[in-house]
Design an enzyme around this catalytic site. Structure first.
Site, mmCIF file in Angstrom:
data_model
loop_
_atom_site.group_PDB
_atom_site.id
_atom_site.type_symbol
_atom_site.label_atom_id
_atom_site.label_comp_id
_atom_site.label_asym_id
_atom_site.label_seq_id
_atom_site.Cartn_x
_atom_site.Cartn_y
_atom_site.Cartn_z
ATOM 1 N N ARG A 162 -6.389 1.244 4.315
ATOM 2 C CA ARG A 162 -7.141 0.994 5.564
ATOM 3 C C ARG A 162 -6.229 0.342 6.624
ATOM 4 N NH1 ARG A 162 -10.020 3.404 2.532
ATOM 5 N NH2 ARG A 162 -12.263 3.099 2.207
ATOM 6 N N SER A 229 -18.376 -0.092 4.074
ATOM 7 C CA SER A 229 -17.876 -1.276 3.352
ATOM 8 C C SER A 229 -17.585 -2.383 4.349
ATOM 9 C CB SER A 229 -16.579 -0.948 2.624
ATOM 10 O OG SER A 229 -16.786 0.079 1.696
ATOM 11 N N GLU A 328 -13.403 -5.584 6.217
ATOM 12 C CA GLU A 328 -12.852 -4.262 6.493
ATOM 13 C C GLU A 328 -13.349 -3.832 7.871
ATOM 14 O OE1 GLU A 328 -12.661 0.228 5.788
ATOM 15 O OE2 GLU A 328 -14.515 -0.870 5.784
HETATM 16 N N1 EPU Z 1 -19.756 -2.248 -8.248
HETATM 17 C C1 EPU Z 1 -20.538 -3.260 -8.757
HETATM 18 N N2 EPU Z 1 -21.836 -3.356 -8.334
HETATM 19 C C2 EPU Z 1 -22.382 -2.449 -7.464
HETATM 20 C C3 EPU Z 1 -21.576 -1.394 -6.961
HETATM 21 C C4 EPU Z 1 -20.260 -1.323 -7.364
HETATM 22 O O1 EPU Z 1 -20.092 -4.079 -9.564
HETATM 23 O O2 EPU Z 1 -23.547 -2.582 -7.142
HETATM 24 C C5 EPU Z 1 -18.344 -2.164 -8.699
HETATM 25 C C6 EPU Z 1 -18.237 -1.226 -9.885
HETATM 26 O O3 EPU Z 1 -17.290 -1.752 -10.769
HETATM 27 C C7 EPU Z 1 -17.688 0.041 -9.260
HETATM 28 C C8 EPU Z 1 -16.771 -0.559 -8.206
HETATM 29 O O4 EPU Z 1 -17.517 -1.655 -7.680
HETATM 30 O O5 EPU Z 1 -16.974 0.803 -10.198
HETATM 31 C C9 EPU Z 1 -16.340 0.402 -7.119
HETATM 32 O O6 EPU Z 1 -17.466 0.894 -6.441
HETATM 33 P P1 EPU Z 1 -17.359 2.264 -5.606
HETATM 34 O O7 EPU Z 1 -16.787 3.337 -6.436
HETATM 35 O O8 EPU Z 1 -18.681 2.476 -4.946
HETATM 36 O O9 EPU Z 1 -16.258 1.992 -4.507
HETATM 37 P P2 EPU Z 1 -15.804 0.719 -3.659
HETATM 38 O O10 EPU Z 1 -14.464 0.297 -4.145
HETATM 39 O O11 EPU Z 1 -16.862 -0.300 -3.627
HETATM 40 C C10 EPU Z 1 -14.471 2.148 -1.913
HETATM 41 C C11 EPU Z 1 -14.389 2.272 -0.414
HETATM 42 C C12 EPU Z 1 -15.548 3.111 0.102
HETATM 43 C C13 EPU Z 1 -15.510 4.475 -0.534
HETATM 44 C C14 EPU Z 1 -15.594 4.280 -2.068
HETATM 45 C C15 EPU Z 1 -15.462 5.587 -2.821
HETATM 46 C C16 EPU Z 1 -13.296 0.198 0.325
HETATM 47 C C17 EPU Z 1 -13.462 -1.109 1.022
HETATM 48 N N3 EPU Z 1 -14.405 0.931 0.189
HETATM 49 O O12 EPU Z 1 -15.638 1.382 -2.198
HETATM 50 O O13 EPU Z 1 -15.358 3.283 1.502
HETATM 51 O O14 EPU Z 1 -16.582 5.294 -0.115
HETATM 52 O O15 EPU Z 1 -14.494 3.435 -2.508
HETATM 53 O O16 EPU Z 1 -14.137 6.011 -2.801
HETATM 54 O O17 EPU Z 1 -12.183 0.549 -0.046
HETATM 55 C C18 EPU Z 1 -15.834 2.384 3.627
HETATM 56 O O18 EPU Z 1 -14.627 2.200 3.728
HETATM 57 O O19 EPU Z 1 -16.643 2.071 4.531
HETATM 58 C C19 EPU Z 1 -16.346 2.966 2.400
HETATM 59 C C20 EPU Z 1 -17.638 3.157 2.168
#
Ligand code: EPU
Length: 335
Positions: A162, A229, A328
């Site tokens: 990012r 996010s 972010e």
């Molecule tokens: N998790 C929890 N509780 C929850 C949801 C998630 O503990 O209620 C933990 C789980 O371990 C899960 C992990 O968080 O495996 C990762 O969750 P997710 O795969 O939804 O991805 P993220 O890391 O939270 C990132 C990006 C998103 C993007 C997703 C999918 C960032 C800040 N965010 O989220 O991007 O859609 O991966 O690739 O890097 C954005 O930038 O606005 C955005 C939505």
């Protein structure tokens, strides 16, 4: 070209904050932008896209710039590759939909990400194992300091998580267009959790699966104001990770080890562990299905409601795990 004074920005930020700017300028070409009489416009300047990754923390005293450059031009590179020149004002997801409908591979994992191409290039958007940087071969900009156009190769864009040179230029570079490379040859990327085993017979099929996955977790900004996010996933040293694991007690900490040995921990997990799912403050709330997302739950949340939730989350995650989350979402305004 459109120039408006004392302009209502409610429709230009997906959080739905009811704020105004002293001046709003929307241009349709590089010539219109470079021909602007910048000295006569209220300062400071801030360029926005669809306003899907920002929080206005109050009225903006200067000029908001917005690109309406919406051309898409295909250049056949022979073999299996195509280059696409895309104007900064094109809606990112409209582009992804078009590429998928032409059976072109590369952008499908980035389906349904809100925002415009210019912001995608600044922010290096990413999802499901793919980032904007994986597609880009160059970016054309307008240099606000030198008042002339300039070009960046992909390497010169300095892309990171990012992050880019544009993001750190203090508003010096305005993205005009991006040159992307896409492929006729199938190249599905299905290693991310949730995409394994899906039908990947065409980019449109992968797009469908990504859309379904996103819809199951993320609020639709046209229904519930949000900016995706709200925090970045923190990247910590092995030592700091041991501290997080100790603080977590018996729960296992999800994590990804990066090539440089540092460790990325999902902020969603840290926030979840602190019990914030569904927490509210005035009209703002933490999204139940993905606590990394803060929402304008009532439609009437104020910037202060969101900022207060941010403060609470940052403080408790720091207290419990010793990790300082950084936003972010970009904060713009004068509170
Ligand atoms: N998790 C929890 N509780 C929850 C949801 C998630 O503990 O209620 C933990 C789980 O371990 C899960 C992990 O968080 O495996 C990762 O969750 P997710 O795969 O939804 O991805 P993220 O890391 O939270 C990132 C990006 C998103 C993007 C997703 C999918 C960032 C800040 N965010 O989220 O991007 O859609 O991966 O690739 O890097 C954005 O930038 O606005 C955005 C939505």
């Amino acid at each position: 070209m459109r120039i408006e004074h004392n302009f209502d920005l409610s429709g230009h930020n997906t959080f739905g904050m009811k704020v105004r700017c002293a001046c709003f300028v929307e241009y349709e070409s590089l010539a219109e932008l470079s021909g602007l009489d910048f000295d006569s416009l209220p300062k400071p300047f801030k360029h926005i896209g669809e306003g899907s990754n920002l929080l206005f923390t109050g009225d903006f005293p200067g000029t908001i710039l917005h690109s309406a450059i919406r051309k898409i031009k295909y250049v056949d590179m022979g073999l299996d590759e195509l280059s696409v020149v895309v104007g900064a004002g094109v809606r990112w997801d409209a582009l992804v939909e078009e590429l998928c409908s032409h059976e072109l591979w590369g952008a499908e994992n980035l389906s349904l990400i809100p925002g415009e191409v210019g912001a995608a290039a600044v922010q290096n958007i990413g999802a499901y194992g793919v980032e904007f940087k994986d597609l880009v071969s160059g970016v054309s900009c307008f240099d606000m300091q030198e008042r002339r156009s300039c070009k960046f190769t992909a390497a010169e864009c300095g892309y990171g998580y990012r992050d880019s040179v544009f993001k750190n230029s203090g508003g010096r570079y305005i993205v005009i267009s991006a040159l992307l490379r896409v492929s006729r040859k199938p190249r599905p990327r299905l290693d991310y959790k949730g995409l394994e085993g899906i039908d990947a017979s065409s980019p449109a099929k992968v797009r469908e699966a990504v859309i379904q996955l996103r819809r199951s977790k993320l609020p639709d900004p046209s229904e519930t104001g949000n900016a995706g996010s709200f925090f970045k996933n923190p990247v910590v040293s092995a030592l700091d990770f041991t501290r997080i694991a100790d603080a977590a007690g018996s729960s296992e900490v999800p994590h990804y080890v990066l090539p440089d040995g540092f460790i990325k921990v999902p902020a969603a997990w840290l926030i979840d562990q602190c019990g914030f799912k569904g927490e509210t403050c005035g009209g703002a709330a933490v999204w139940q299905k993905q606590p990394l997302v803060l929402v304008n739950a009532t439609g009437d949340a104020t910037p202060e409601d969101i900022l207060e939730l941010e403060r609470r989350i940052t403080a408790l995650v720091h207290e419990k795990f010793g990790v300082r989350l950084s936003p972010e979402v970009e904060h713009i305004g004068d509170i």
